[in-house]
Design a protein around this motif. Structure first.
Motif, PDB file in Angstrom:
ATOM      1  N   GLU A 162     -16.205  17.573  20.703  1.00  0.00           N
ATOM      2  CA  GLU A 162     -15.803  16.526  21.642  1.00  0.00           C
ATOM      3  C   GLU A 162     -14.604  15.780  21.080  1.00  0.00           C
ATOM      4  N   GLN A 163     -13.702  15.380  21.944  1.00  0.00           N
ATOM      5  CA  GLN A 163     -12.503  14.683  21.498  1.00  0.00           C
ATOM      6  C   GLN A 163     -12.183  13.527  22.444  1.00  0.00           C
ATOM      7  N   GLU A 164     -11.698  12.448  21.845  1.00  0.00           N
ATOM      8  CA  GLU A 164     -11.304  11.282  22.633  1.00  0.00           C
ATOM      9  C   GLU A 164     -10.436  10.374  21.783  1.00  0.00           C
ATOM     10  N   ALA A 165      -9.220  10.126  22.266  1.00  0.00           N
ATOM     11  CA  ALA A 165      -8.298   9.188  21.631  1.00  0.00           C
ATOM     12  C   ALA A 165      -8.131   9.455  20.137  1.00  0.00           C
ATOM     13  N   GLY A 166      -7.890  10.716  19.779  1.00  0.00           N
ATOM     14  CA  GLY A 166      -7.654  11.057  18.382  1.00  0.00           C
ATOM     15  C   GLY A 166      -8.902  11.279  17.564  1.00  0.00           C
ATOM     16  N   GLN A 213     -10.161   9.236   8.914  1.00  0.00           N
ATOM     17  CA  GLN A 213     -11.180   8.678   9.809  1.00  0.00           C
ATOM     18  C   GLN A 213     -12.057   9.770  10.408  1.00  0.00           C
ATOM     19  N   ASN A 214     -11.465  10.915  10.749  1.00  0.00           N
ATOM     20  CA  ASN A 214     -12.251  12.010  11.316  1.00  0.00           C
ATOM     21  C   ASN A 214     -13.176  12.643  10.280  1.00  0.00           C
ATOM     22  N   ILE A 215     -12.731  12.711   9.039  1.00  0.00           N
ATOM     23  CA  ILE A 215     -13.616  13.195   7.971  1.00  0.00           C
ATOM     24  C   ILE A 215     -14.806  12.255   7.827  1.00  0.00           C
ATOM     25  N   GLU A 216     -14.542  10.966   7.792  1.00  0.00           N
ATOM     26  CA  GLU A 216     -15.629   9.977   7.672  1.00  0.00           C
ATOM     27  C   GLU A 216     -16.573  10.057   8.863  1.00  0.00           C
ATOM     28  N   HIS A 217     -15.994  10.212  10.048  1.00  0.00           N
ATOM     29  CA  HIS A 217     -16.811  10.245  11.260  1.00  0.00           C
ATOM     30  C   HIS A 217     -17.761  11.437  11.274  1.00  0.00           C
ATOM     31  N   ASN A 220      -4.830  17.343  11.474  1.00  0.00           N
ATOM     32  CA  ASN A 220      -5.973  17.202  12.371  1.00  0.00           C
ATOM     33  C   ASN A 220      -6.284  18.468  13.159  1.00  0.00           C
ATOM     34  N   ARG A 221      -5.418  19.492  13.037  1.00  0.00           N
ATOM     35  CA  ARG A 221      -5.752  20.794  13.603  1.00  0.00           C
ATOM     36  C   ARG A 221      -6.972  21.394  12.892  1.00  0.00           C
ATOM     37  N   PHE A 222      -7.206  20.941  11.689  1.00  0.00           N
ATOM     38  CA  PHE A 222      -8.361  21.426  10.931  1.00  0.00           C
ATOM     39  C   PHE A 222      -9.655  21.276  11.721  1.00  0.00           C
ATOM     40  N   PHE A 223      -9.799  20.184  12.458  1.00  0.00           N
ATOM     41  CA  PHE A 223     -11.050  19.914  13.179  1.00  0.00           C
ATOM     42  C   PHE A 223     -11.230  20.824  14.398  1.00  0.00           C
TER      43      PHE A 223
END
Length: 607
Positions: A450-454, A551-555, A353-356
């Motif tokens: 922006e970031q919130e709860a993962g 989930q972050n990719i989908e989001h 998730n550091r990728f993001f």
């Protein structure tokens, strides 16, 4: 008082046994020009051997030779080399700024560019251009400037108050003539103005202190004056390039106004344009590791050379004239000590998730020595985290700053190339780029993230990247036709911008369809009950990391992601394209106003 008995020079002749040793009587003859030439020869040979063999075997001697040479210069006459002012725009990043400033101080300690007097590095100074919002970070940045000044690195803090004072020097007519350069001035929220506006305000300050032998060196706060290399001991980040001396040499010996470098380490682009290639690497890693037993000793430490070429991290490298990457990049495990594939998988999952935040676990870049000539050649793009210019370069402000788009450097580069040609160069002087903090895996501050709860939302950054690409390739077409002299009417420029956006839109859609296909492959692979990571106890956290990544990719990349909805909104598109068209047409007037302001205020500063 002279250098310490030429210890490094004598050590060089002992180490380089195939080189004819210098006659010690020649050193005692007190011929500074001859001895300086001996040092130059020794440095050149040491540099060649350092990169042709083991860097770590030669680097200490390399630095010591430079230190003695600088001491010799100081003893034997005036030093007429360039004074280099390093400018660091920063916004709410005290940890990054600390690392950056400390790396510059360590660089000065390693090479002593310009010599040391009264514990000060006389030919180097720093301006910290602070665009922070939070009071505690502003205070930390100010203290860091004071701390490094006390340790010999003259550092000026250029904060919000000082910036407003700088802008107050403009009269009303001047301020009203350049809104596209300095943005809208709102004293109630005069922060997070964006790196382009921040740089342009800093240009006004630099304009007042310009001299014929001065260079202005802009860098990003998440960078360091080191290079990432692969050694027998693994990856190392080393003070192995004498950036300041090399810049002085280039600007002294060549007719150069502007120079740009690049980075090693993390890629310099947004994750918005890297997801496709990274997914390919993640899938490849899981396929490979699934073929090894979970408790087998890790096999992912090979230092084998990586496939691909420049910009291999970029999903649309071909759009920029680079050869697109054809193969996945292997993951090089960074878990220390003896460990098995469970630990390797856990380490990889922890980095996903550091990728993001801009880190790329598989497609790092390393320093490659290009010889003493430093690979100096024609440039077409500015990397705004690593570029240098003399007083002539002040006229090239960061264009279209008020639009807050990404790709400002490549846009500026196209303009500069069209105007000054060979006086605009690139050189093999990359800085170490590290976007995340090791203890959090996140950036301190990145505009538009922006970031919130993962959950990480890239919508704003994605939108600025998309329309930044539209601006870039519109400008590229105009520059090839002789922009800004070739400007025609608004309708023709508007039609060019619209047609360019359609091309960019198709490119993005193709890549996002590929991302969705690859995501389906990744989901199936992660969920496969036959894979050992779904049958081994203790891997729950690793599995959660993979789930969060998916989930972050989908989001951020699915057809329903807010970023896609925004860039495909007809109303938003029309507004952005209209603003881009208007900014392009206004650029000649912006330049005229800007150059008038520079001339007037430089004259006033000297009066």
């Amino acid at each position: 008082m002279g250098p310490p008995a030429y210890k490094a020079l004598k050590s060089f002749y002992r180490s380089a046994k195939d080189i004819q040793p210098v006659d010690e009587q020649e050193l005692d003859a007190n011929d500074p020009e001859r001895i300086i030439e001996l040092y130059r020869q020794a440095i050149a040979i040491t540099e060649s051997r350092m990169w042709g063999g083991s860097v770590t075997d030669w680097i200490d001697l390399y630095q010591q030779l430079y230190q003695e040479l600088e001491a010799l210069r100081r003893v034997h006459g005036d030093d007429e080399r360039h004074h280099i002012t390093v400018v660091i725009p920063v916004a709410d990043r005290p940890v990054h700024l600390q690392t950056c400033l400390q790396s510059l101080l360590e660089l000065c300690r390693a090479f002593h560019y310009g010599g040391v007097s009264d514990k000060k590095y006389e030919h180097v100074s720093v301006i910290v251009a602070d665009d922070s919002r939070h009071a505690q970070n502003i205070q930390k940045h100010r203290r860091l400037a004071e701390y490094h000044s006390e340790r010999g690195l003259s550092t000026c803090y250029f904060g919000l108050t000082e910036q407003l004072q700088q802008l107050d020097k403009l009269d009303a007519a001047e301020a009203e003539s350049i809104p596209n350069i300095l943005g809208a001035r709102d004293t109630s929220s005069f922060y997070h103005k964006g790196p382009s506006v921040m740089r342009n305000i800093a240009y006004l300050k630099l304009n007042e202190q310009q001299t014929p032998k001065q260079l202005f060196y802009f860098i990003d706060s998440d960078q360091a004056f080191r290079v990432k290399v692969q050694t027998d001991l693994g990856e190392r980040d080393l003070y192995a390039v004498n950036y300041l001396a090399e810049l002085d040499r280039i600007f002294s010996l060549q007719d150069v106004n502007i120079l740009t470098g690049k980075v090693v380490g993390d890629p310099p682009v947004s994750p918005a344009v890297m997801a496709g290639n990274f997914l390919e690497d993640v899938i490849s890693f899981l396929h490979e590791i699934s073929g090894h037993a979970a408790d087998e000793a890790c096999r992912f430490h090979s230092p084998a050379s990586e496939p691909g070429g420049e910009a291999a991290y970029h999903d649309m490298a071909g759009l920029f004239g680079f050869e697109p990457s054809q193969e996945p990049y292997p993951y090089r495990c960074d878990v220390a000590g003896a460990h098995d594939h469970r630990s390797c998988l856990e380490g990889f999952a922890h980095r996903l998730n550091r990728f993001f935040y801009g880190e790329h676990p598989t497609r790092k870049s390393f320093y490659t020595y290009a010889g003493a000539a430093l690979g100096v050649g024609p440039a077409r793009t500015i990397y705004t985290g690593n570029y240098v210019f003399n007083a002539e370069g002040l006229r090239y402000f960061i264009p279209f700053a008020g639009l807050r788009l990404r790709m400002a450097g490549p846009v500026l580069g196209r303009i500069i190339k069209a105007e000054i040609g060979a006086k605009f160069v690139s050189a093999n002087l990359p800085m170490l780029h590290k976007r995340t903090l090791e203890h959090t895996g996140q950036s301190e501050f990145r505009p538009g993230v922006e970031q919130e709860a993962g959950r990480v939302d890239l919508a704003d950054e994605f939108e600025r990247q998309y329309y930044g690409d539209v601006m870039l390739f519109s400008m590229q077409k105009l520059a090839e036709a002789g922009y800004p002299a070739s400007l025609s009417n608004m309708q023709q420029v508007g039609e060019l911008v619209v047609s360019t956006e359609r091309i960019i839109s198709r490119q993005y859609e193709v890549k996002h369809e590929e991302i969705m296909r690859k995501l389906d492959v990744l989901k199936a692979l992660v969920d496969d009950d036959n894979k050992w990571w779904n049958r081994s106890a203790g891997l729950e956290h690793a599995r959660q990391c993979f789930d969060n990544f998916i989930q972050n990719i989908e989001h951020n990349y699915s057809p329903h992601a807010s970023a896609h909805v925004l860039v495909n909104s007809a109303e938003h598109r029309a507004r952005r394209l209209s603003d881009i068209t208007a900014a392009i047409l206004a650029y000649p007037q912006d330049r005229q106003a800007w150059e008038g302001i520079l001339a007037k205020h430089a004259h006033q500063a000297k009066a």
